[in-house]
Design a protein around this motif. Structure first.
Motif, PDB file in Angstrom:
ATOM      1  N   TYR A 169      -9.496   4.995   0.692  1.00 26.28           N
ATOM      2  CA  TYR A 169     -10.324   4.726  -0.405  1.00 26.28           C
ATOM      3  C   TYR A 169      -9.795   3.112  -0.941  1.00 26.28           C
ATOM      4  O   TYR A 169     -11.276   2.399  -1.003  1.00 26.28           O
ATOM      5  CB  TYR A 169      -9.406   4.718  -1.960  1.00 26.28           C
ATOM      6  CG  TYR A 169      -9.554   6.373  -2.136  1.00 26.28           C
ATOM      7  CD1 TYR A 169     -10.095   6.929  -1.635  1.00 26.28           C
ATOM      8  CD2 TYR A 169      -8.348   7.106  -2.662  1.00 26.28           C
ATOM      9  CE1 TYR A 169     -10.572   8.560  -1.688  1.00 26.28           C
ATOM     10  CE2 TYR A 169      -8.092   8.477  -2.659  1.00 26.28           C
ATOM     11  CZ  TYR A 169      -9.754   9.073  -2.400  1.00 26.28           C
ATOM     12  OH  TYR A 169      -9.372  10.459  -2.602  1.00 26.28           O
ATOM     13  N   GLU A 170      -9.401   2.049  -0.282  1.00 23.94           N
ATOM     14  CA  GLU A 170      -9.300   0.467  -0.886  1.00 23.94           C
ATOM     15  C   GLU A 170      -9.912   0.120   0.567  1.00 23.94           C
ATOM     16  O   GLU A 170     -10.972  -0.669   0.332  1.00 23.94           O
ATOM     17  CB  GLU A 170      -7.929  -0.032  -0.386  1.00 23.94           C
ATOM     18  CG  GLU A 170      -7.212   0.120  -0.942  1.00 23.94           C
ATOM     19  CD  GLU A 170      -5.489  -0.324  -1.412  1.00 23.94           C
ATOM     20  OE1 GLU A 170      -4.762  -0.459  -2.044  1.00 23.94           O
ATOM     21  OE2 GLU A 170      -5.928  -1.348   0.225  1.00 23.94           O
ATOM     22  N   SER A 171     -10.607   0.876   2.044  1.00 18.40           N
ATOM     23  CA  SER A 171     -11.495  -0.001   2.723  1.00 18.40           C
ATOM     24  C   SER A 171     -12.390   1.038   2.623  1.00 18.40           C
ATOM     25  O   SER A 171     -13.441   0.718   3.272  1.00 18.40           O
ATOM     26  CB  SER A 171     -11.029   0.093   4.243  1.00 18.40           C
ATOM     27  OG  SER A 171     -10.810   1.825   4.175  1.00 18.40           O
ATOM     28  N   ASN A 172     -13.121   1.670   1.217  1.00 22.09           N
ATOM     29  CA  ASN A 172     -13.445   2.283   1.864  1.00 22.09           C
ATOM     30  C   ASN A 172     -14.469   3.520   2.162  1.00 22.09           C
ATOM     31  O   ASN A 172     -16.253   3.485   2.792  1.00 22.09           O
ATOM     32  CB  ASN A 172     -15.272   1.434   1.150  1.00 22.09           C
ATOM     33  CG  ASN A 172     -14.933   0.430  -0.514  1.00 22.09           C
ATOM     34  OD1 ASN A 172     -15.556   1.059  -1.583  1.00 22.09           O
ATOM     35  ND2 ASN A 172     -14.794  -1.242  -0.046  1.00 22.09           N
ATOM     36  N   LEU A 173     -13.817   3.927   3.528  1.00 20.91           N
ATOM     37  CA  LEU A 173     -14.505   4.914   3.491  1.00 20.91           C
ATOM     38  C   LEU A 173     -14.624   5.978   3.557  1.00 20.91           C
ATOM     39  O   LEU A 173     -14.865   7.119   3.754  1.00 20.91           O
ATOM     40  CB  LEU A 173     -12.764   5.074   5.228  1.00 20.91           C
ATOM     41  CG  LEU A 173     -12.728   3.574   5.588  1.00 20.91           C
ATOM     42  CD1 LEU A 173     -12.009   3.940   7.152  1.00 20.91           C
ATOM     43  CD2 LEU A 173     -14.102   3.267   6.620  1.00 20.91           C
ATOM     44  N   ARG A 174     -13.934   5.822   2.221  1.00 19.49           N
ATOM     45  CA  ARG A 174     -14.243   7.728   1.176  1.00 19.49           C
ATOM     46  C   ARG A 174     -13.877   6.908   0.078  1.00 19.49           C
ATOM     47  O   ARG A 174     -12.807   5.976  -0.014  1.00 19.49           O
ATOM     48  CB  ARG A 174     -12.480   8.107   1.658  1.00 19.49           C
ATOM     49  CG  ARG A 174     -12.020   8.816   3.021  1.00 19.49           C
ATOM     50  CD  ARG A 174     -11.629  10.265   2.769  1.00 19.49           C
ATOM     51  NE  ARG A 174     -11.627  11.366   2.016  1.00 19.49           N
ATOM     52  CZ  ARG A 174     -10.444  11.945   1.019  1.00 19.49           C
ATOM     53  NH1 ARG A 174      -9.739  11.630   1.835  1.00 19.49           N
ATOM     54  NH2 ARG A 174     -10.637  12.848   0.365  1.00 19.49           N
TER      55      ARG A 174
ATOM     56  N   GLN B   1       0.865  -0.807   0.109  1.00 21.29           N
ATOM     57  CA  GLN B   1       0.537   0.007  -0.015  1.00 21.29           C
ATOM     58  C   GLN B   1       0.618   1.243   0.045  1.00 21.29           C
ATOM     59  O   GLN B   1       0.938   2.231  -0.907  1.00 21.29           O
ATOM     60  CB  GLN B   1      -0.881  -0.173   1.131  1.00 21.29           C
ATOM     61  CG  GLN B   1      -2.472   1.198   1.671  1.00 21.29           C
ATOM     62  CD  GLN B   1      -3.206   0.729   2.322  1.00 21.29           C
ATOM     63  OE1 GLN B   1      -2.788   0.714   3.490  1.00 21.29           O
ATOM     64  NE2 GLN B   1      -4.339  -0.324   2.038  1.00 21.29           N
ATOM     65  N   SER B   2       1.854   1.303   0.861  1.00 17.50           N
ATOM     66  CA  SER B   2       2.912   2.539   0.475  1.00 17.50           C
ATOM     67  C   SER B   2       3.646   2.785  -0.757  1.00 17.50           C
ATOM     68  O   SER B   2       3.834   4.260  -0.955  1.00 17.50           O
ATOM     69  CB  SER B   2       3.973   2.168   1.801  1.00 17.50           C
ATOM     70  OG  SER B   2       3.062   2.748   3.055  1.00 17.50           O
ATOM     71  N   LYS B   3       3.858   1.497  -0.737  1.00 17.39           N
ATOM     72  CA  LYS B   3       4.905   1.812  -2.167  1.00 17.39           C
ATOM     73  C   LYS B   3       4.036   2.472  -3.114  1.00 17.39           C
ATOM     74  O   LYS B   3       4.243   3.282  -4.140  1.00 17.39           O
ATOM     75  CB  LYS B   3       4.904   0.482  -2.596  1.00 17.39           C
ATOM     76  CG  LYS B   3       5.806   0.551  -4.932  1.00 17.39           C
ATOM     77  CD  LYS B   3       7.461   1.767  -4.158  1.00 17.39           C
ATOM     78  CE  LYS B   3       7.928   1.627  -4.702  1.00 17.39           C
ATOM     79  NZ  LYS B   3       9.152   1.961  -5.113  1.00 17.39           N
ATOM     80  N   PHE B   4       2.597   1.665  -3.682  1.00 16.36           N
ATOM     81  CA  PHE B   4       1.154   2.015  -4.603  1.00 16.36           C
ATOM     82  C   PHE B   4       1.650   3.694  -4.218  1.00 16.36           C
ATOM     83  O   PHE B   4       1.258   4.508  -5.106  1.00 16.36           O
ATOM     84  CB  PHE B   4       0.265   1.506  -4.837  1.00 16.36           C
ATOM     85  CG  PHE B   4      -0.463   1.362  -5.683  1.00 16.36           C
ATOM     86  CD1 PHE B   4       0.147   1.718  -6.981  1.00 16.36           C
ATOM     87  CD2 PHE B   4      -2.467   1.504  -5.363  1.00 16.36           C
ATOM     88  CE1 PHE B   4      -1.451   1.905  -8.271  1.00 16.36           C
ATOM     89  CE2 PHE B   4      -2.843   2.307  -6.615  1.00 16.36           C
ATOM     90  CZ  PHE B   4      -2.450   2.120  -7.947  1.00 16.36           C
ATOM     91  N   ALA B   5       0.826   4.569  -2.810  1.00 16.70           N
ATOM     92  CA  ALA B   5       0.557   5.204  -2.550  1.00 16.70           C
ATOM     93  C   ALA B   5       1.624   6.347  -2.638  1.00 16.70           C
ATOM     94  O   ALA B   5       1.351   7.266  -3.502  1.00 16.70           O
ATOM     95  CB  ALA B   5      -0.212   5.853  -0.942  1.00 16.70           C
TER      96      ALA B   5
ATOM     97  N   GLY C  58      -0.847   9.749   0.578  1.00 20.58           N
ATOM     98  CA  GLY C  58      -0.307   9.515   1.805  1.00 20.58           C
ATOM     99  C   GLY C  58      -0.390   8.256   1.275  1.00 20.58           C
ATOM    100  O   GLY C  58      -1.879   8.013   0.768  1.00 20.58           O
ATOM    101  N   ARG C  59      -0.086   7.076   2.187  1.00 21.21           N
ATOM    102  CA  ARG C  59      -1.336   5.950   2.835  1.00 21.21           C
ATOM    103  C   ARG C  59      -2.304   6.072   3.133  1.00 21.21           C
ATOM    104  O   ARG C  59      -3.391   5.348   2.930  1.00 21.21           O
ATOM    105  CB  ARG C  59      -0.015   5.399   3.536  1.00 21.21           C
ATOM    106  CG  ARG C  59      -0.480   3.422   3.183  1.00 21.21           C
ATOM    107  CD  ARG C  59       0.607   2.600   4.503  1.00 21.21           C
ATOM    108  NE  ARG C  59      -0.084   2.938   6.032  1.00 21.21           N
ATOM    109  CZ  ARG C  59      -1.205   3.470   5.917  1.00 21.21           C
ATOM    110  NH1 ARG C  59      -2.682   2.655   5.962  1.00 21.21           N
ATOM    111  NH2 ARG C  59      -1.325   3.800   7.730  1.00 21.21           N
ATOM    112  N   SER C  60      -2.088   6.931   4.064  1.00 19.79           N
ATOM    113  CA  SER C  60      -4.083   6.400   4.580  1.00 19.79           C
ATOM    114  C   SER C  60      -4.824   7.025   3.525  1.00 19.79           C
ATOM    115  O   SER C  60      -5.788   6.322   4.175  1.00 19.79           O
ATOM    116  CB  SER C  60      -4.056   7.838   5.700  1.00 19.79           C
ATOM    117  OG  SER C  60      -3.430   9.013   5.434  1.00 19.79           O
ATOM    118  N   ARG C  61      -4.436   8.021   2.719  1.00 22.33           N
ATOM    119  CA  ARG C  61      -5.361   8.475   1.562  1.00 22.33           C
ATOM    120  C   ARG C  61      -5.825   7.145   0.393  1.00 22.33           C
ATOM    121  O   ARG C  61      -6.741   6.800   0.704  1.00 22.33           O
ATOM    122  CB  ARG C  61      -5.175   9.489   0.573  1.00 22.33           C
ATOM    123  CG  ARG C  61      -6.003   9.780  -0.548  1.00 22.33           C
ATOM    124  CD  ARG C  61      -5.084  10.849  -1.591  1.00 22.33           C
ATOM    125  NE  ARG C  61      -6.298  11.172  -2.388  1.00 22.33           N
ATOM    126  CZ  ARG C  61      -5.683  12.536  -3.471  1.00 22.33           C
ATOM    127  NH1 ARG C  61      -4.966  12.653  -3.222  1.00 22.33           N
ATOM    128  NH2 ARG C  61      -6.839  12.485  -4.035  1.00 22.33           N
TER     129      ARG C  61
END
Length: 71
Positions: free
Chosen positions: A32-37, A15-19, A25-28
């Motif tokens: 998205y991946e967890s459907n929180l946003r 996740q960090s590398k793709f972000a 940022g990894r949190s963004r």
């Protein structure tokens, strides 16, 4: 529901590398991946273009399928 994580993992990317590749940022990405946003259309396109640039063979519809079955 989206398939960002599925496609990312197929490429063997953390996740960090793709972000980092996206310039985010990894949190963004995590949100998205967890459907929180929900990413906007431009972010969706950026994700798909970046996945394909890294070797995936995906489309906007395969990464972000419609929820027609859940209406």
């Amino acid at each position: 529901m989206n398939n960002i994580a599925v496609e990312r993992q197929k490429l063997g990317l953390s996740q960090s590398k793709f972000a980092q590749t996206l310039g985010w940022g990894r949190s963004r990405l995590s949100n998205y991946e967890s459907n929180l946003r929900q990413p906007g259309l431009s972010e969706c396109r950026q994700i798909v273009e970046t996945l394909n640039m890294l070797g995936a063979d995906c489309s906007l519809d395969s990464v972000f399928p419609s929820d027609q079955n859940h209406e």
